[in-house]
Motif scaffolding. Sequence first.
Motif, PDB file in Angstrom:
ATOM      1  N   VAL A  29       0.850  -1.188   0.000  1.00 19.05           N
ATOM      2  CA  VAL A  29       0.000   0.000   0.000  1.00 19.05           C
ATOM      3  C   VAL A  29       0.886   1.238   0.000  1.00 19.05           C
ATOM      4  O   VAL A  29       2.066   1.176   0.369  1.00 19.05           O
ATOM      5  CB  VAL A  29      -0.966   0.038   1.209  1.00 19.05           C
ATOM      6  N   CYS A  30       0.309   2.354  -0.442  1.00 23.24           N
ATOM      7  CA  CYS A  30       1.038   3.617  -0.519  1.00 23.24           C
ATOM      8  C   CYS A  30       0.233   4.698   0.181  1.00 23.24           C
ATOM      9  O   CYS A  30      -1.001   4.670   0.199  1.00 23.24           O
ATOM     10  CB  CYS A  30       1.250   4.047  -1.961  1.00 23.24           C
ATOM     11  N   TYR A  41      10.368   5.659  10.126  1.00 23.72           N
ATOM     12  CA  TYR A  41      10.496   4.322   9.534  1.00 23.72           C
ATOM     13  C   TYR A  41      11.950   4.004   9.201  1.00 23.72           C
ATOM     14  O   TYR A  41      12.386   2.851   9.290  1.00 23.72           O
ATOM     15  CB  TYR A  41       9.647   4.214   8.265  1.00 23.72           C
ATOM     16  N   SER A  42      12.691   5.029   8.814  1.00 24.19           N
ATOM     17  CA  SER A  42      14.085   4.827   8.421  1.00 24.19           C
ATOM     18  C   SER A  42      15.001   4.592   9.611  1.00 24.19           C
ATOM     19  O   SER A  42      16.168   4.218   9.427  1.00 24.19           O
ATOM     20  CB  SER A  42      14.591   6.044   7.629  1.00 24.19           C
ATOM     21  N   PRO A  53       4.471  -2.051  10.102  1.00 27.78           N
ATOM     22  CA  PRO A  53       4.422  -2.538   8.723  1.00 27.78           C
ATOM     23  C   PRO A  53       5.811  -2.466   8.093  1.00 27.78           C
ATOM     24  O   PRO A  53       6.591  -1.563   8.395  1.00 27.78           O
ATOM     25  CB  PRO A  53       3.465  -1.552   8.030  1.00 27.78           C
ATOM     26  N   HIS A  54       6.098  -3.403   7.216  1.00 25.97           N
ATOM     27  CA  HIS A  54       7.391  -3.393   6.523  1.00 25.97           C
ATOM     28  C   HIS A  54       7.466  -2.177   5.606  1.00 25.97           C
ATOM     29  O   HIS A  54       6.576  -1.925   4.795  1.00 25.97           O
ATOM     30  CB  HIS A  54       7.545  -4.673   5.705  1.00 25.97           C
ATOM     31  N   PHE A  55       8.531  -1.394   5.748  1.00 26.72           N
ATOM     32  CA  PHE A  55       8.731  -0.176   4.961  1.00 26.72           C
ATOM     33  C   PHE A  55       9.492  -0.518   3.679  1.00 26.72           C
ATOM     34  O   PHE A  55      10.548  -1.144   3.720  1.00 26.72           O
ATOM     35  CB  PHE A  55       9.523   0.841   5.798  1.00 26.72           C
ATOM     36  N   LYS A  56       8.944  -0.127   2.524  1.00 26.32           N
ATOM     37  CA  LYS A  56       9.483  -0.548   1.233  1.00 26.32           C
ATOM     38  C   LYS A  56      10.059   0.586   0.401  1.00 26.32           C
ATOM     39  O   LYS A  56      10.365   0.392  -0.776  1.00 26.32           O
ATOM     40  CB  LYS A  56       8.394  -1.270   0.425  1.00 26.32           C
ATOM     41  N   GLY A  57      10.172   1.780   0.959  1.00 28.10           N
ATOM     42  CA  GLY A  57      10.766   2.875   0.207  1.00 28.10           C
ATOM     43  C   GLY A  57       9.771   3.969  -0.153  1.00 28.10           C
ATOM     44  O   GLY A  57       8.680   4.049   0.410  1.00 28.10           O
ATOM     45  N   LEU A 164       5.925   3.580   0.559  1.00 23.23           N
ATOM     46  CA  LEU A 164       5.403   2.242   0.281  1.00 23.23           C
ATOM     47  C   LEU A 164       5.506   1.394   1.543  1.00 23.23           C
ATOM     48  O   LEU A 164       6.556   1.329   2.172  1.00 23.23           O
ATOM     49  CB  LEU A 164       6.207   1.580  -0.847  1.00 23.23           C
ATOM     50  N   LEU A 165       4.393   0.766   1.891  1.00 24.47           N
ATOM     51  CA  LEU A 165       4.333  -0.040   3.111  1.00 24.47           C
ATOM     52  C   LEU A 165       3.686  -1.383   2.830  1.00 24.47           C
ATOM     53  O   LEU A 165       2.953  -1.550   1.845  1.00 24.47           O
ATOM     54  CB  LEU A 165       3.520   0.695   4.190  1.00 24.47           C
ATOM     55  N   GLU A 166       3.932  -2.313   3.712  1.00 25.75           N
ATOM     56  CA  GLU A 166       3.316  -3.636   3.648  1.00 25.75           C
ATOM     57  C   GLU A 166       1.792  -3.523   3.744  1.00 25.75           C
ATOM     58  O   GLU A 166       1.249  -2.794   4.574  1.00 25.75           O
ATOM     59  CB  GLU A 166       3.847  -4.465   4.823  1.00 25.75           C
ATOM     60  N   ASN A 167       1.095  -4.253   2.880  1.00 21.59           N
ATOM     61  CA  ASN A 167      -0.357  -4.348   2.964  1.00 21.59           C
ATOM     62  C   ASN A 167      -0.704  -5.402   4.017  1.00 21.59           C
ATOM     63  O   ASN A 167      -0.592  -6.600   3.780  1.00 21.59           O
ATOM     64  CB  ASN A 167      -0.956  -4.737   1.614  1.00 21.59           C
TER      65      ASN A 167
END
Length: 448
Positions: A29-30, A41-42, A53-57, A164-167
């Motif tokens: 999800v964004c 998150y960083s 939630p897993h942070f994806k950039g 961008l985060l984990e759904n």
Amino acid sequence: MSGEQLKLEPFIHQVGGHSPLFCLDSLTVCKPLEQREFNFYSSLPNTLIPFTPHFKGTMNVEVTEDQDGYITLKGLPPESYRKLYRKHSADTKPRMRLKRCKSIEIENGKPSGQYFEDELVEGEKTYNPWALKCHRENLIKIGINVFEKNIDRLSHPTFQEFILLENLTYKYKYPCVLDLKVGTRQYGDGASITKQRSKTAKVENSTSCSMGLRLGGMQVYQLNLGRYLCRSKNYGRNLSVEGLKMALRQFFCNGLVMRMDVIQTLKRKLIELRRVLEKLDSYRFYTSSLLVIYDGNINNQSCLNDRHLDDSSQLRNSLSTTSLLQLSGRNLIGGSEGEDTQLSRSLDDTSFHSAYINQNTSSWSWKRSASYTSLSSLEDIPSDKGLFSSSANKIVSVKIIDFAHSTHSGLKDPTLHEGPDRGFLLGIDSLIKTLQELQEKDKNPVAV
């Protein structure tokens, strides 16, 4: 293919918050980027990663509107995403899209068979009604006036940065989602005096003050009705302490039975989360929420093991939509002791004895000094390996979300806090205690 832009689809299971959520693919999800949240998150400590939630950039998103009034958002994900998640986006095509129609509506191009109802919103929807509110407000924020008639279309693309985060709903067929605003302070260190006063007043006039918890929104799938029952933060702000407790009970009931398997697993995870949080010096989770998710779909009888339900016990552990609407009325919203008679009648309709809630609200106003020893001694706590096992995670997920006003010493902010976030811990303690009460009520139901 590496340079291909991907279209975003409105996320239909958003129950709370201000920023709109979009799906980049089934796993991701964004949401619009807030610099402080990105920084948080960083810099997450390892101990907190399992509870976020897993942070994806990040991704720059282009917003355009065609001549038919359809709003399209598309962007080029970071290279790290394309390597890990590209295969999931290949088969994902938007089923939901935004369209200007005097306002912005979410138009369903391919019905999912999932329907949502909120007593404050007319008609059933194919998305949680709160999601539409968030999308409208965001489009206004970026310069698209959704309310004026005959307004010119968006002639040039506009851009917005997203994270961008984990759904978190990905693995659930019918995700039941609970957003709890946690803590006794709901403003960041940089808030103006006016905002501080406004937010403090909301805390003092809600369950946030005594419990460190407030309902920020929820949806619960009702098996007996085949649809989601939704509640927004506006509903949660008016709940009394007892009203919030009943709303939590409502969340764990699928219309047929209480999900005691979910309650048991969630309680254990919360106790472990508390252990992590009390060791985090200088961390403050102002305005953050706790997100709880489980599957409303029961494809086996696992949650009914050790429970042989006859007609009366099913009735005792169920809450129909009609009964829930009665319970959500003024009896449990700012209710007083003088309303016990009316409240008792509402509970009789659901086969609950009035003694379940016929108590002085002040008895539930737990103090900040509540003993964690008594909480942790409720049951034997499993090892970390068992707590985060695949089977436990499939039953229920619990994550802290929304860090736009969070802080810790590593962010080098002007204000430095000491010790753990006591207001947030109060909310965790209150939720653990409420879950324990639900378990005890289930073990010792009142005869009907």
